[in-house]
Design a protein around this motif. Structure first.
Motif, PDB file in Angstrom:
ATOM      1  N   ALA A  78      -2.988   9.886   1.370  1.00  0.00           N
ATOM      2  CA  ALA A  78      -3.191   9.998   2.979  1.00  0.00           C
ATOM      3  C   ALA A  78      -2.427   8.483   3.537  1.00  0.00           C
ATOM      4  CB  ALA A  78      -4.369  10.435   3.248  1.00  0.00           C
ATOM      5  N   ASP A  79      -1.419   7.825   3.949  1.00  0.00           N
ATOM      6  CA  ASP A  79      -1.296   7.109   4.337  1.00  0.00           C
ATOM      7  C   ASP A  79      -0.863   6.928   5.674  1.00  0.00           C
ATOM      8  OD1 ASP A  79       0.545   4.378   4.206  1.00  0.00           O
ATOM      9  OD2 ASP A  79       2.028   4.953   2.878  1.00  0.00           O
ATOM     10  N   GLU A  80      -2.000   5.947   6.184  1.00  0.00           N
ATOM     11  CA  GLU A  80      -2.065   5.446   7.714  1.00  0.00           C
ATOM     12  C   GLU A  80      -1.921   6.556   8.755  1.00  0.00           C
ATOM     13  OE1 GLU A  80      -2.785   2.448   7.963  1.00  0.00           O
ATOM     14  OE2 GLU A  80      -1.108   1.100   7.074  1.00  0.00           O
TER      15      GLU A  80
ATOM     16  N   PRO B 201       2.854  11.482   5.142  1.00  0.00           N
ATOM     17  CA  PRO B 201       3.023  10.133   4.723  1.00  0.00           C
ATOM     18  C   PRO B 201       3.138   9.418   6.364  1.00  0.00           C
ATOM     19  CG  PRO B 201       4.954  11.875   5.787  1.00  0.00           C
ATOM     20  CD  PRO B 201       3.470  13.144   4.804  1.00  0.00           C
ATOM     21  N   GLN B 202       3.091   8.469   6.458  1.00  0.00           N
ATOM     22  CA  GLN B 202       2.473   7.491   7.109  1.00  0.00           C
ATOM     23  C   GLN B 202       3.299   7.667   8.526  1.00  0.00           C
ATOM     24  OE1 GLN B 202       3.086   2.791   6.414  1.00  0.00           O
ATOM     25  NE2 GLN B 202       2.902   2.292   7.836  1.00  0.00           N
ATOM     26  N   TYR B 203       4.706   8.432   7.650  1.00  0.00           N
ATOM     27  CA  TYR B 203       5.208   9.190   9.755  1.00  0.00           C
ATOM     28  C   TYR B 203       5.458  10.585   9.625  1.00  0.00           C
ATOM     29  CZ  TYR B 203       7.944  10.329   5.180  1.00  0.00           C
ATOM     30  OH  TYR B 203       7.893  11.070   4.474  1.00  0.00           O
TER      31      TYR B 203
ATOM     32  N   LYS C   9       0.519  -1.544  -0.027  1.00  0.00           N
ATOM     33  CA  LYS C   9      -0.070   0.448   0.167  1.00  0.00           C
ATOM     34  C   LYS C   9       0.916   0.828  -0.270  1.00  0.00           C
ATOM     35  CE  LYS C   9      -1.635  -1.224   3.509  1.00  0.00           C
ATOM     36  NZ  LYS C   9      -0.920  -2.026   3.819  1.00  0.00           N
ATOM     37  N   THR C  10       2.156   1.478   1.113  1.00  0.00           N
ATOM     38  CA  THR C  10       2.455   2.869   1.068  1.00  0.00           C
ATOM     39  C   THR C  10       3.282   2.359   0.053  1.00  0.00           C
ATOM     40  OG1 THR C  10       2.878   2.848   2.959  1.00  0.00           O
ATOM     41  CG2 THR C  10       4.539   3.822   2.348  1.00  0.00           C
ATOM     42  N   THR C  11       3.952   1.923  -0.699  1.00  0.00           N
ATOM     43  CA  THR C  11       4.848   1.260  -1.891  1.00  0.00           C
ATOM     44  C   THR C  11       3.335   2.299  -3.109  1.00  0.00           C
ATOM     45  OG1 THR C  11       5.868  -0.310  -1.348  1.00  0.00           O
ATOM     46  CG2 THR C  11       5.987  -0.301  -3.359  1.00  0.00           C
TER      47      THR C  11
HETATM   48 MG   LIG Z   1       2.507   1.160   4.765  1.00  0.00          MG
END
Ligand SMILES: [Mg+2]
Ligand SMILES: Nc1ncnc2c1ncn2[C@@H]1O[C@H](COP(=O)(O)OP(=O)(O)OP(=O)(O)O)[C@@H](O)[C@H]1O
Ligand code: SF4
Lengths: 331, 318
Positions: free
Chosen positions: B175-177, B96-98, B48-50
């Motif tokens: 929108a990642d996580e 980002p997820q971060y 997913k993130t990729t």
């Molecule tokens: Mg991810």
């Protein structure tokens, strides 16, 4: 902020106290009697003359009272700026001898430390992630940092001093000159300063460049770098932030390295017979001049503590995280 | 809703590793309509993130192997990181997820925003009022701009990054996580903000990557499910939830006691086994080892086809 510096100051004061005490003890615990060896060197004819002289010296050096009294006297004298009388250059006071040497050491160390720190960091940051530069800087940097000071200094003295004959290799200025404020004298000072400076600079430079190169690669992989890049920020901005953040640990690194750096300077001065504190230390040991040795060590300790304190302040000024930490605010 | 905003065709992205290429995205083809909010779900490591990153910025280890990405009928040069800069921030953007660590820790947020905008050729003054308005919208005081990131709580950082990421009104937001690091009530608020941003036109289309199907269910128009680097199913949200066709989606949905319960904690309890290694994925359907319906034909790769209007599935049994 005030509490932070208050605490720091207490630590420094304690360190200073311990250092002075150790400094007081070392010569007294060392084998050999400096007064006796001085008397012996004077070559007195009769034992009475020798005994009188021994007594006389013992008194002026303050060695005729119990040890705890000597310790208190030592502190009292120290606070007056009196470090006793040199045995090697009898009867000059140690403080004066050291004061003449300190400018040389500072002139060597301060530019070497600051310039190598700035140049090394800039260069390391520039080289990071640039393929062929990175491939050259790494081995060169490792070789430079791994080189013992002594070795590099001797090599430079040999190549540029003896073989090429460009630079003088001993002393603080030409023996044929008397210290005056003339261009010739200043030129001579500079010429004598150059080689010891360069040998120190090079060794430090390698260390900072390598450190920065590794730090910046780490920072460029940090989330905030990725985020900026995802926002399409130009490399210039990304690298600028990364450099700033990577420079912070390098400041701490500087504080940690100070001891090693000073040791390097001592060795370098000895190799080049450069008339700074390092040279004095050698002379003091050769002549069993414990007071001079004590004085020189004390100056080094004070210098290192002061430098550390300055670095602490600089760090607080440049890193907002320490500031918020000190305010005890929300983290 | 009929106009297509994002069109991804045959996208293949690999990670280069010492042990070989990790085939994290394999032949991914889908479209997102203008104004559509698409949820992207699937278990951890499915890519997913990729996929999200591929649309914006490939990192150093990622390699664009094949396929195209078009945004508003213009092809994105995703493999060319320098040329992509023109599109980032203005056209596509990822939260980002971060997000917790996305802001430079040693710069005040306002100063960083200013430097960032000006480096992109946007005068800070021209967006200042809008920036403040949006801060108010997400419930942040103006003075966050004078603070350092560590002085903000996790939820505040998350909202700040959302405001920052959408400041130039990108057409597509990934929108990642965005909610996974937050507590339940903040999750709700963040999800509502996303919807609000879309309704106000700050972003046109969104891809919302999440573990939390209940969150996607409430805000997404459609849901796409991935499995081991491939697409499994894509359909309008209620279709995915009520009548999924792919066995993996069915297991995923049925392993939720009821919609509205987070399945992150109990994900995979209902599906024994684990996904294949993406270093050397097996031929045929990648779900075969775990699929209760697997049969002979599954040793061939099932195509991702439209079985009903807007409903795509990659399964021989669908
Ligand atoms: Mg991810
Ligand atoms: N930098 C990398 N190098 C090598 N392989 C990677 C790298 N990043 C991710 N992968 C692999 O690519 C695959 C997809 O990873 P990705 O991060 O896209 O998963 P994800 O679906 O976002 O998972 P999660 O839900 O845990 O965030 C995983 O199998 C992972 O092991
Ligand atoms: S193609 Fe076969 S193995 Fe794959 S999901 Fe469908 S039935 Fe299961």
């Amino acid at each position: 902020m005030r509490r932070y510096f208050g605490r720091k100051f207490l630590i420094y004061a304690l360190t200073f106290f311990v250092a002075v005490t150790i400094n007081f003890m070392i010569p007294r615990l060392m084998p050999g009697d400096p007064v006796r060896s001085m008397v012996a060197r004077a070559g007195m004819q009769t034992p009475e003359a020798a005994a009188t002289m021994q007594e006389y010296y013992t008194r002026i050096f303050g060695l005729d009272v119990p040890i705890w009294q000597q310790y208190l006297n030592f502190w009292a004298a120290l606070l007056r700026g009196d470090l006793g009388i040199s045995i090697w250059l009898f009867p000059q006071p140690v403080t004066g001898v050291i004061m003449r040497a300190v400018p040389y050491t500072l002139a060597l160390l301060i530019p070497a430390i600051l310039l190598s720190w700035f140049a090394g960091n800039k260069f390391g940051a520039f080289a990071a992630r640039r393929k062929w530069l990175d491939n050259t800087i790494l081995p060169v940097g490792y070789v430079l940092t791994a080189t013992p000071y002594m070795w590099l200094a001797i090599l430079l003295a040999w190549a540029l001093g003896i073989i090429a004959g460009i630079f003088p290799i001993a002393g603080g200025y030409s023996f044929s000159l008397a210290p005056t404020l003339s261009w010739t004298f200043v030129g001579s000072l500079l010429a004598h300063w150059f080689l010891p400076f360069v040998s120190l600079f090079l060794v430090f430079f390698g260390g900072w460049a390598i450190g920065m190169r590794n730090m910046i690669i780490y920072e460029l992989e940090a989330d905030y770098s990725h985020y900026l890049q995802a926002l399409g920020a130009p490399q210039r901005l990304v690298r600028k932030y990364a450099f700033r953040n990577a420079a912070l640990p390098q400041i701490t690194g500087l504080a940690l390295q100070l001891g090693v750096i000073v040791a390097g300077a001592v060795v370098t001065e000895i190799v080049f017979s450069y008339p700074g504190l390092g040279h004095l230390i050698l002379k003091a040991i050769e002549n069993q001049d414990f007071f001079l040795l004590q004085g020189a060590f004390l100056f080094i300790v004070i210098g290192v503590l002061l430098a550390n304190f300055i670095i602490d302040i600089v760090y607080v000024l440049v890193d907002p995280r320490t500031r918020t930490g000190m305010g005890g605010g929300s983290a | 809703m009929s106009k297509v905003s994002l069109r991804v065709a045959g996208l293949k992205v690999h990670y280069r590793t010492l042990r070989g290429d990790v085939k994290a995205l394999d032949d991914v083809t889908f479209a997102v309509a203008d104004g559509e909010t698409m949820g992207l779900a699937g278990e951890s490591g499915c890519g997913k993130t990729t996929l999200g990153k591929s649309l914006i910025r490939l990192d150093g280890r990622m390699r664009h192997v094949d396929g195209t990405v078009e945004l508003d009928d213009e092809e994105l040069p995703i493999g060319d990181t320098a040329r992509m800069n023109d599109f980032r921030f203005r056209e596509v953007f990822i939260i980002p997820q971060y997000a917790m660590s996305a802001m430079n820790p040693t710069r005040k947020i306002g100063k960083m925003t200013k430097e960032l905008l000006e480096s992109r050729g946007v005068r800070f003054e021209t967006v200042r009022t809008e920036l403040k308005r949006r801060l108010e919208l997400v419930g942040l005081a103006h003075d966050v701009l004078d603070r350092y990131p560590i002085e903000l709580s996790g939820g505040m950082k998350q909202r700040m990054v959302m405001v920052l990421s959408t400041l130039l009104n990108p057409s597509l937001l990934v929108a990642d996580e965005v909610t996974s690091a937050l507590d339940v009530s903040t999750q709700r608020a963040v999800a509502e903000t996303l919807v609000d941003f879309r309704d106000r036109g700050f972003v046109r289309s969104m891809i919302v990557i999440t573990h939390d199907v209940s969150l996607v269910y409430q805000i997404a128009d459609s849901i796409m499910v991935m499995y081991a680097g491939k697409l499994a199913e894509k359909a309008p949200t209620d279709v995915i939830v009520d009548s999924p066709r792919h066995p993996y989606t069915q297991l995923l949905i049925s392993s939720l006691p009821e919609v509205g319960v987070k399945y992150a904690d109990k994900r995979l309890t209902g599906i024994p086994g684990s996904p294949p290694s993406l270093l050397d994925p097996p031929a045929g359907c990648r779900f075969r080892d775990r699929c209760p319906l697997a049969f002979d034909k599954c040793s061939e790769e099932p195509p991702f086809v439209e079985v009903e209007h807007g409903h795509y599935v990659a399964c021989w049994k669908a």
